[in-house]
Write a protein that holds these residues in place. Sequence first.
Motif, PDB file in Angstrom:
ATOM      1  N   PRO A  23       1.807  39.929  -7.412  1.00 24.58           N
ATOM      2  CA  PRO A  23       2.802  39.006  -6.847  1.00 24.58           C
ATOM      3  C   PRO A  23       2.857  37.719  -7.651  1.00 24.58           C
ATOM      4  N   PHE A  24       4.056  37.181  -7.780  1.00 26.99           N
ATOM      5  CA  PHE A  24       4.223  35.921  -8.505  1.00 26.99           C
ATOM      6  C   PHE A  24       4.229  34.773  -7.499  1.00 26.99           C
ATOM      7  N   PRO A  25       3.335  33.801  -7.644  1.00 25.38           N
ATOM      8  CA  PRO A  25       3.308  32.689  -6.692  1.00 25.38           C
ATOM      9  C   PRO A  25       4.550  31.824  -6.808  1.00 25.38           C
ATOM     10  N   ILE A  26       5.055  31.366  -5.658  1.00 22.45           N
ATOM     11  CA  ILE A  26       6.263  30.554  -5.663  1.00 22.45           C
ATOM     12  C   ILE A  26       5.973  29.163  -6.203  1.00 22.45           C
ATOM     13  N   ASN A  27       4.762  28.669  -5.972  1.00 28.26           N
ATOM     14  CA  ASN A  27       4.420  27.360  -6.510  1.00 28.26           C
ATOM     15  C   ASN A  27       3.251  27.476  -7.485  1.00 28.26           C
ATOM     16  N   ALA A  28       3.007  26.398  -8.209  1.00 28.27           N
ATOM     17  CA  ALA A  28       1.861  26.316  -9.105  1.00 28.27           C
ATOM     18  C   ALA A  28       0.886  25.326  -8.476  1.00 28.27           C
ATOM     19  N   PRO A  29      -0.117  25.797  -7.768  1.00 24.42           N
ATOM     20  CA  PRO A  29      -0.932  24.918  -6.923  1.00 24.42           C
ATOM     21  C   PRO A  29      -1.973  24.088  -7.661  1.00 24.42           C
ATOM     22  N   ASN A  30      -2.118  24.300  -8.941  1.00 22.33           N
ATOM     23  CA  ASN A  30      -3.209  23.636  -9.657  1.00 22.33           C
ATOM     24  C   ASN A  30      -2.786  22.425 -10.462  1.00 22.33           C
ATOM     25  N   GLY A  31      -1.636  21.837 -10.124  1.00 23.18           N
ATOM     26  CA  GLY A  31      -1.238  20.618 -10.810  1.00 23.18           C
ATOM     27  C   GLY A  31       0.248  20.529 -11.034  1.00 23.18           C
ATOM     28  N   ALA A  82       0.848  -1.196   0.000  1.00 25.31           N
ATOM     29  CA  ALA A  82       0.000   0.000   0.000  1.00 25.31           C
ATOM     30  C   ALA A  82       0.881   1.244   0.000  1.00 25.31           C
ATOM     31  N   ILE A  83       0.572   2.191  -0.884  1.00 26.17           N
ATOM     32  CA  ILE A  83       1.259   3.479  -0.905  1.00 26.17           C
ATOM     33  C   ILE A  83       0.227   4.593  -1.028  1.00 26.17           C
ATOM     34  N   ALA A  84       0.623   5.792  -0.620  1.00 33.24           N
ATOM     35  CA  ALA A  84      -0.295   6.927  -0.665  1.00 33.24           C
ATOM     36  C   ALA A  84       0.391   8.108  -1.335  1.00 33.24           C
ATOM     37  N   LEU A  85      -0.393   8.887  -2.052  1.00 36.13           N
ATOM     38  CA  LEU A  85       0.091  10.072  -2.748  1.00 36.13           C
ATOM     39  C   LEU A  85      -0.603  11.306  -2.177  1.00 36.13           C
ATOM     40  N   TYR A  86       0.194  12.354  -1.946  1.00 40.59           N
ATOM     41  CA  TYR A  86      -0.313  13.603  -1.406  1.00 40.59           C
ATOM     42  C   TYR A  86       0.307  14.774  -2.171  1.00 40.59           C
ATOM     43  N   GLY A  87      -0.397  15.894  -2.115  1.00 36.32           N
ATOM     44  CA  GLY A  87       0.197  17.120  -2.654  1.00 36.32           C
ATOM     45  C   GLY A  87      -0.405  17.567  -3.964  1.00 36.32           C
ATOM     46  N   TYR A  88      -0.410  18.868  -4.135  1.00 33.53           N
ATOM     47  CA  TYR A  88      -1.040  19.512  -5.288  1.00 33.53           C
ATOM     48  C   TYR A  88      -0.341  19.225  -6.606  1.00 33.53           C
ATOM     49  N   ASP A  89       0.903  18.760  -6.551  1.00 37.24           N
ATOM     50  CA  ASP A  89       1.692  18.582  -7.767  1.00 37.24           C
ATOM     51  C   ASP A  89       1.571  17.177  -8.358  1.00 37.24           C
ATOM     52  N   THR A 141       1.410  17.006 -26.634  1.00 38.71           N
ATOM     53  CA  THR A 141       0.205  16.337 -27.105  1.00 38.71           C
ATOM     54  C   THR A 141      -0.519  15.652 -25.950  1.00 38.71           C
ATOM     55  N   TYR A 142       0.228  15.206 -24.966  1.00 43.28           N
ATOM     56  CA  TYR A 142      -0.362  14.597 -23.768  1.00 43.28           C
ATOM     57  C   TYR A 142       0.546  14.903 -22.589  1.00 43.28           C
ATOM     58  N   PHE A 143       0.044  14.641 -21.380  1.00 39.80           N
ATOM     59  CA  PHE A 143       0.888  14.761 -20.188  1.00 39.80           C
ATOM     60  C   PHE A 143       0.657  13.538 -19.307  1.00 39.80           C
ATOM     61  N   TYR A 144       1.738  12.853 -18.991  1.00 42.50           N
ATOM     62  CA  TYR A 144       1.717  11.642 -18.173  1.00 42.50           C
ATOM     63  C   TYR A 144       2.024  12.061 -16.743  1.00 42.50           C
ATOM     64  N   SER A 145       0.980  12.275 -15.935  1.00 44.26           N
ATOM     65  CA  SER A 145       1.178  12.807 -14.589  1.00 44.26           C
ATOM     66  C   SER A 145       1.686  11.725 -13.641  1.00 44.26           C
ATOM     67  N   PRO A 146       2.288  12.121 -12.513  1.00 42.18           N
ATOM     68  CA  PRO A 146       2.689  11.130 -11.510  1.00 42.18           C
ATOM     69  C   PRO A 146       1.514  10.279 -11.034  1.00 42.18           C
TER      70      PRO A 146
END
Length: 821
Positions: A461-469, A412-419, A483-488
């Motif tokens: 202000p420029f955000p330090i992170n990109a919180p939407n993906g 079992a593994i778990a994924l967290y975080g906006y990225d 053409t596509y994006f292979y997300s984590p």
Amino acid sequence: MFGKSALFATASAGLLSISAAQSATNGSVVTSDAPFYGQSPPTYPAPEVRRDGLFAESVAKARALVATMTLEEKVNLTGGVTNPGNGCGGNIPAVPSIGFPGMCLQDGPAGVRGTDFVSGFAAGIHTGASWNRTLAYSRANAMGGEAYRKGVSVALGPPVVGPLGRIAEGGRNWEGFSNDPYLSGALAAESVHGIQDAGVIACTKHFIANEQETNRIATRDGNKSYQSSSTNMDDKTLHELYLWPFADTVHAGTGSVMCSYERFNNSYVCQNSKLINGVLKTELGFEGFVVTDWFAQHSGVDSSLAGLDMTMPSGATYWAGNLTQAVRNGSVPETRIDDQATRILAAWYELGLDSKSSPGVGVGMAPNLLAPHTIVDARDAADAEVILGEAIEGHVLVKNVNNALPLKDPRAIALYGYDAKAPDYNAPSPGLSPWSISLQSTDAASPICGFYGLVASACPPFPINAPNGSIWVGGGSGGNTPTYFYSPFQAFSERAFQDGTQLLWDFENVNTTSTVYGNTEACFIFINAMASEGIDRSGLHDNFSDSLVNNIADQCSNTIVVVHNAGIALVDAYYDHPNVTAIILAQLPGQDSGRALVDIVYGEISPSGKLTYTVAKNESDYGAILSPYRPSAQDAIYPQDDFSEGVYIDYRAFDAQNIEPRFEFGFGLTYTNFTYSNLRISSNSSATLSQYPTDGIIPGGHADLWDVVYNVYADVKNTGEAIAAEIAQLYLGLPGNDQPIRQLRGFDKQWLDVGETVTMGFPLRRRDLSTWSVEAQQWELAPGGTYKVYVGASSRNLPLTGSFTLRGSGNGNGTAGGYWK
């Protein structure tokens, strides 16, 4: 009438050929850097492209064609036009009478931008971390192939060697390969070969010292005008640091060089005769054409005389009819226009763009992606291995306690975080990127902060992170449209399906109420550090992301942090947390981001990337070059950005000041261990060395600068339990005053089986052993000087040391009796 800048006009009367050594002092001998610092000496006339150089055959064809053209036709080649028939970023119009179809100029350094059916390649910072020359070539060749099939004539990248990375918070550092000029130049040269072998003109950018976004463009605030920052540096720093990688790309035959926005020693770069005429076209023997960054031209007559060949995106502002009139009234000699046209057409011929089999100018660049259009699928299935390979090799494992990675059949593994997940959209948009980052200004006339002359006070202000993906590339003109994006998340889901693993995730509940499933064997937390053209970063870490990591780590004994970082990312807020067992600086991997990461963490392949910048423990460790220069009220109109640190940036500065970094330049872990032994240093007996180079100028400088004069070898053994690649690095301690303790001067990357020993080789060119003499205006060796050699796994892990001495007799100045070995 010709757009002439009264404040920064270069001399256009009495056009004399001024040598590099005399130009600063009206003919007197140069004895110090003082004449170069803060002022840019006039250097005229603009040298004509050589007829017997690297592009000799193409130059002959171009000259013959130019001889048949009218003045108006020649001038039309020099300035961009609007072409509603395609979506190219810049266009040179066709000249039907001579069969010239025009040119399409298009971004960018990580793939063809602003179109469809192309690939999203890894960013330069990611490819740099691979330290892989072959991969850099293959990547550029694949990008060049897609650009060619889309009808792009000039690819604005991938050789980005400016910014070099002086400012730690620089907004565009991620577009280049490294903060080190040697590594940057080596990979940029391979990129020039790769993209031009695909039939597209490479454009090396941004010339030169374009090291921050803040104040990079002349601005207006009401009735006040503000000049862009003046990058003020001495001649030695220019040559030994910022010019170094440009010389590599010129030597590789780059067809074009883009001049940058800012001023250099108080003269705008695109009309700086010293830089273009004196340094680029004379000293480096550049045979291609110089093109402006978009809207970077500030004069008409002056910029032409200073060596500028092409202006973008429009020639109408300063050139076009104005330039034609300037020729007819004698302000600009027609020979200068002939040379501008010849350089442009020579590059066009050299890359075979005159071939009838060429796809057609901008044929695949749809003018409006929101409307139905003809699809030109530019992808090649053969490039899939390259795209995945570069994504894998740019990941840098910087912490791995008790072999937390690779995973060992987790239940079992778990994924967290906006990225972890894909961004919310990747549709055609007027924005800079698909991460919903607001860079829109309040000024309707200046839609993007920092691009078209908006003062910093009006920028949000420029955000330090990109919180939407998850991010795979930075924002701005260096971005791409895959053409596509292979997300984590997608990649982990597919692996869970394959293995029957329990996969849990929480990307919404990101505050301190997040809880961790009790049987989780590994918790992955995904955060990012975003950057974009147009505005510099406001920090190297953010409290929100740091808190998110620590919250999960407080609850999970095996927390693995993955940071997609568009530049330096500090990790000390959680590095020492006892439950943070592994950290991966995943950088900007391109469209195969998730697939590459899963292959690494499951042990399908060992990580092999190493850092191309220094990660400090604290932001303050970067000192005065942490943040961009911002002018005070006293110098706001004519900002003066003094590069007073000289060559001491990144690891050079950390070494000189004895600051311990968190991760040093060149650092990176694998799933095995390596040992170094048997250092050997041998001279090239065939090389007879004078103090100064004596051969003639070829692209890149004097020909003998590129001669290999020494070879260094070391044996590396895989003493661990996994197949992996090691990147062996060679650093030199050069003799003389005011030299860094060590400078990178060689690297070799090889894959080793368990128990295997290989010999790593490091050829040292004359150039690698030389320092810049301001007095002689030449690269010089140190007669009788001892050169210290260091070989190892990073800039601070160097188990092998040695030295050699260049011995000789006489005065060593190249005269009789002055040669030495």
